[in-house]
Design an enzyme around this catalytic site. Structure first.
Site, PDB file in Angstrom:
ATOM      1  N   SER A 684       0.804  -1.222   0.000  1.00  0.00           N
ATOM      2  CA  SER A 684       0.000   0.000   0.000  1.00  0.00           C
ATOM      3  C   SER A 684       0.843   1.280   0.000  1.00  0.00           C
ATOM      4  O   SER A 684       0.287   2.374  -0.069  1.00  0.00           O
ATOM      5  CB  SER A 684      -0.946   0.018   1.208  1.00  0.00           C
ATOM      6  OG  SER A 684      -0.222  -0.013   2.409  1.00  0.00           O
ATOM      7  N   LYS A 727      -6.573   3.757   8.624  1.00  0.00           N
ATOM      8  CA  LYS A 727      -5.629   4.724   8.032  1.00  0.00           C
ATOM      9  C   LYS A 727      -6.184   6.142   8.089  1.00  0.00           C
ATOM     10  O   LYS A 727      -5.451   7.103   8.382  1.00  0.00           O
ATOM     11  CB  LYS A 727      -5.330   4.308   6.593  1.00  0.00           C
ATOM     12  CG  LYS A 727      -4.520   3.025   6.491  1.00  0.00           C
ATOM     13  CD  LYS A 727      -4.303   2.586   5.056  1.00  0.00           C
ATOM     14  CE  LYS A 727      -3.464   1.305   5.002  1.00  0.00           C
ATOM     15  NZ  LYS A 727      -3.247   0.821   3.629  1.00  0.00           N
TER      16      LYS A 727
END
Length: 779
Positions: A684, A727
């Site tokens: 990611s 996140k």
């Protein structure tokens, strides 16, 4: 004493004997059938009719070699030969004298050997006379203790006074072991021969005495058992005559079996086992083993069910009182109760199979405690089984009854503990199981957690089908990565995410503070903490996904408050920011806030760790060199591959961003991810590395109020990632307002709390160009 005379005989035929031995002065017959022995017999009959008879060391050897024979045997005179049916011959021989094989001179068609003859001259000494008398005494003692000696043998021995004949006669007719008889035959000295024979007779007499003691003891034991059995039968008959209805243990078990709704197979096996117990001798150790097995079966909750409380309002109230947040978990429990209620309305029965749920989330978020709350809400018995570190398959399925100390597995033990057929069964830490030489417990769990076959679960100890289909199985795990795929396929995965700062604040105020005050014996509401101080405590002294560390810190604050209340005689304490510093010391965790101004080669990424979301700065530096790419910060293989893909994309699109096209030949590039002691992996960070590389090579600053996440491909496509909620919460804590996420992750924003999402300017990227357009500033 006269010296022994030694004579030799050359080329004497040899016949090996199995389990038989011939001594001098002895007449007996035996059968000859082996070809080599028949040939030796024919050779002897053609000559002086003398043959050497030697014993084989091992009677099972069919075709012996010279080393398989004893070296000393007996020269015998053949008296008679008789042919029998079946190609065998019966021979009558008389032993003449001992002889020792000196050398083998012929092997085919029969053995012939040169032998040395031993002719003993008896010494006429007092020692010899004493030895003969002592031998007679030992023989008489042996004969008196043993019942295996015939009267004919007794008379023969009594009439012999010559030492050599006496030893040979006793050895031939009394000794049973081939080794003992050969020892007598090997001894050419008459005095030593008699001494050896006396030692053997003494040993055998002592062994016979010991055997008689053992037999006597066993006979007494058998007699006592028979007497006990007879007396018990008499007592039973007397009780029946008197009308005494007091049942024995077996009768009690039979009565319990009649009143227990076990299945047909279990009933048949238990009845058979009880019948077997009644036939066992009293005091036999097998009785305890069999009775324990029967008691285990009858103690199980056959046919016992608790009624589920299907009141949805009550269930919601209980779950909300016990736990804050966890909306997905609560929603799934309410769905289960609603379906059960509808099923009962439609067909009037609640025989629906129990669901198999798996709560997955970081440590400390309350997975285990919420399962307890579910059991309370549904009204089921609760059984917890921790699987952390379980390596033995027998922990699940039990040991077979053949093992000493065998017991059922923990599944059956848990059902017995619950006392019902439909408890709520918690398998805690199912991802921590491992396997070794004792088996694979994860594979044993496949049957337990499969609704298509757990209606007939068989424990190795019981070896009976037991219905687990009505059990509500719930498992917990920190990660699904280590759960085997077949086991994972049987469970419904429910994510239990980490808590936001606001959720932790509510949990601390509503649950943790009051619980800590009560546990430490303080009056209710005697310790007061404002929201601002509690937020400072959460952010400065804890860093975790759950609330375990927060609970410990709050307990420490309560203890410090108790000390201050006693020292200053106060009734309550208001914890302020200064008091918090006094109680807990300096702030332990300082969140690294992003830079205010745009920076060249520095980009903010977002990562999902075991303690929740974190911001992750990626730094890139360009130097004169030869085109080397260096990666540091304890990066995993996947993250290193993302850096390689980002490098290839930047090389392919260098001209679009004003980058020298041959930079990969003249520049060294170093990409570093800070906090180098922490391992990092995952794809990611791909877009973050592309942005950092492009910024450093083009010397265009990157915005520091932007955070991003997404996987990159060589064509520049931005692929979706996981952990979007965590996140975004990390970016929210860091004060970042602009977020870049993959377009395909737009659906995941539904899980983000509305008050958090409202503070973001979210951009959805499909390509790396979309990301760079927002991140990079003009030079």
């Amino acid at each position: 004493m006269p010296r022994k005379k030694k004579e030799e005989m050359l080329g004497l035929p040899v016949i090996p004997l199995r389990g038989l031995m011939v001594f001098p002065h002895m007449v007996l017959h035996f059968d000859v059938g082996r070809p080599r022995s028949v040939a030796a017999l024919e050779e002897a009959m053609m000559g002086d009719q003398k043959v050497l008879l030697v014993a084989q060391k091992d009677g099972d050897v069919e075709d012996p070699a010279l080393e398989d024979l004893c070296r000393i045997g007996t020269v015998a005179q053949i008296k008679q030969v008789l042919n029998l049916p079946g190609d065998s011959i019966r021979v009558l021989v008389e032993g003449m004298q001992r002889a020792q094989i000196r050398a083998l001179v012929q092997e085919e068609p029969c053995w012939k050997a040169d032998v040395v003859l031993h002719e003993e001259m008896l010494p006429n000494t007092p020692e010899m006379a004493a030895l003969v008398r002592f031998t007679h005494e030992m023989f008489d003692q042996y004969a008196a203790s043993s019942a295996r000696i015939s009267q004919e043998t007794l008379r023969s021995v009594k009439d012999v006074d010559q030492g050599d004949q006496l030893a040979d006669l006793i050895a031939a007719n009394v000794l049973t072991k081939v080794e003992d008889r050969q020892a007598i035959l090997d001894e050419t000295d008459v005095e030593k021969r008699l001494e050896t024979l006396c030692g053997i007779l003494i040993r055998e007499t002592e062994l016979i005495a010991i055997e008689k003691q053992v037999q006597s003891r066993l006979k007494k034991q058998i007699d006592r058992n028979q007497k006990d059995y007879y007396l018990r039968e008499q007592i039973k008959a007397i009780q029946e005559e008197l009308g005494d209805k007091e049942a024995t243990d077996v009768e009690e078990l039979r009565e319990k079996l009649r009143n227990t709704p076990v299945n047909d197979e279990a009933r048949e096996k238990v009845e058979k086992e009880l019948e077997r117990i009644t036939r066992m001798a009293p005091g036999a150790p097998e009785i305890g083993v069999s009775r324990t097995w029967v008691e285990w079966i009858l103690d199980l909750p056959w046919g016992k069910y608790t009624t589920d409380n299907l009141d949805l309002k009550r269930a919601r109230r209980v779950l909300n009182e016990e736990h804050y947040a966890m909306e997905k978990v609560k929603e799934r429990v309410i769905e289960y109760l609603a379906v059960r209620r509808m099923k009962e309305r439609s067909d009037g029965e609640g025989a629906m199979k129990g669901p198999i749920l798996c709560f997955v989330g970081p440590p400390g978020v309350g997975k285990t405690s919420v399962v307890r709350a579910i059991a309370k809400a549904v009204g089921r018995k609760f059984v917890q089984m921790s699987l952390g570190g379980v390596r033995d398959e027998a922990e699940i399925r039990g040991h077979r009854r053949t093992y000493v100390g065998a017991i059922p597995g923990r599944i059956i033990a848990g059902m017995k503990q619950a006392g019902t057929m439909n408890p709520l069964f918690l398998f805690d830490e199912i991802d921590k199981m491992s396997s070794d030489f004792r088996g694979d417990p994860a594979s044993a769990m496949l049957e337990v957690l499969d609704g298509e076959q757990n209606f007939a679960f068989r424990d190795h100890y019981l070896e009976l089908p037991f219905d687990l289909s009505r059990v509500m199985f719930i498992t917990t795990a920190n990660s699904v990565e280590t759960i085997p795929a077949p086991l994972l396929d049987r469970m419904e995965i429910i994510e239990v995410p980490s808590y936001t700062e606001e959720e932790k604040l509510h949990i601390a105020k509503k649950h943790l503070l009051g619980k800590a005050v009560k546990e430490h014996g303080l009056p209710e509401k005697s310790v007061k903490i404002t929201d601002g101080v509690m937020k400072a405590l959460i952010e400065g002294y804890t860093r975790e996904a759950g609330v375990r560390q927060l609970s410990r810190v709050i307990a420490r604050v309560v203890r410090k408050s108790a000390v201050e209340m006693l020292d200053k005689d106060m009734e309550s304490v208001q914890v302020t920011a200064s008091r918090l510093h006094e109680y807990l010391g300096a702030v332990r965790y300082l969140r690294e806030m992003p830079e205010k101004k745009p920076q060249i080669g520095v980009v903010n990424g977002l990562a999902y760790t075991t303690v929740g979301g974190e911001t992750l700065a990626v730094e890139c530096s360009v130097m004169q060199g030869t085109g080397q790419l260096k990666l540091t910060g304890q990066l995993g293989d996947v993250m290193k591959e993302s850096a390689q893909a980002a490098m290839s994309y930047v090389r392919a699109h260098a001209a679009e961003y004003g980058i020298e096209e041959d930079f990969y030949k003249t520049r060294d590039i170093h990409i570093h991810v800070p906090e180098g002691a922490v391992p990092k992996d995952g794809p990611s960070a791909g877009v973050t590395m592309v942005s950092a590389l492009t910024s450093a090579l083009s010397q265009r600053p990157a915005r520091q109020d932007v955070a991003m996440t997404g996987e990159i491909t060589l064509r520049g496509r931005v692929l979706p990632i996981g952990g979007v909620k965590e996140k975004l919460l990390a970016a929210y804590r860091a004060g970042i307002k602009t977020i870049l996420i993959p377009k395909e992750n737009e659906k995941d924003l539904e899980d983000v709390p509305p008050h958090v999402l409202k503070g973001f300017d979210v951009h959805f990227a499909e390509t790396a160009a979309d990301v760079l357009k927002i991140v990079l500033c003009d030079k």
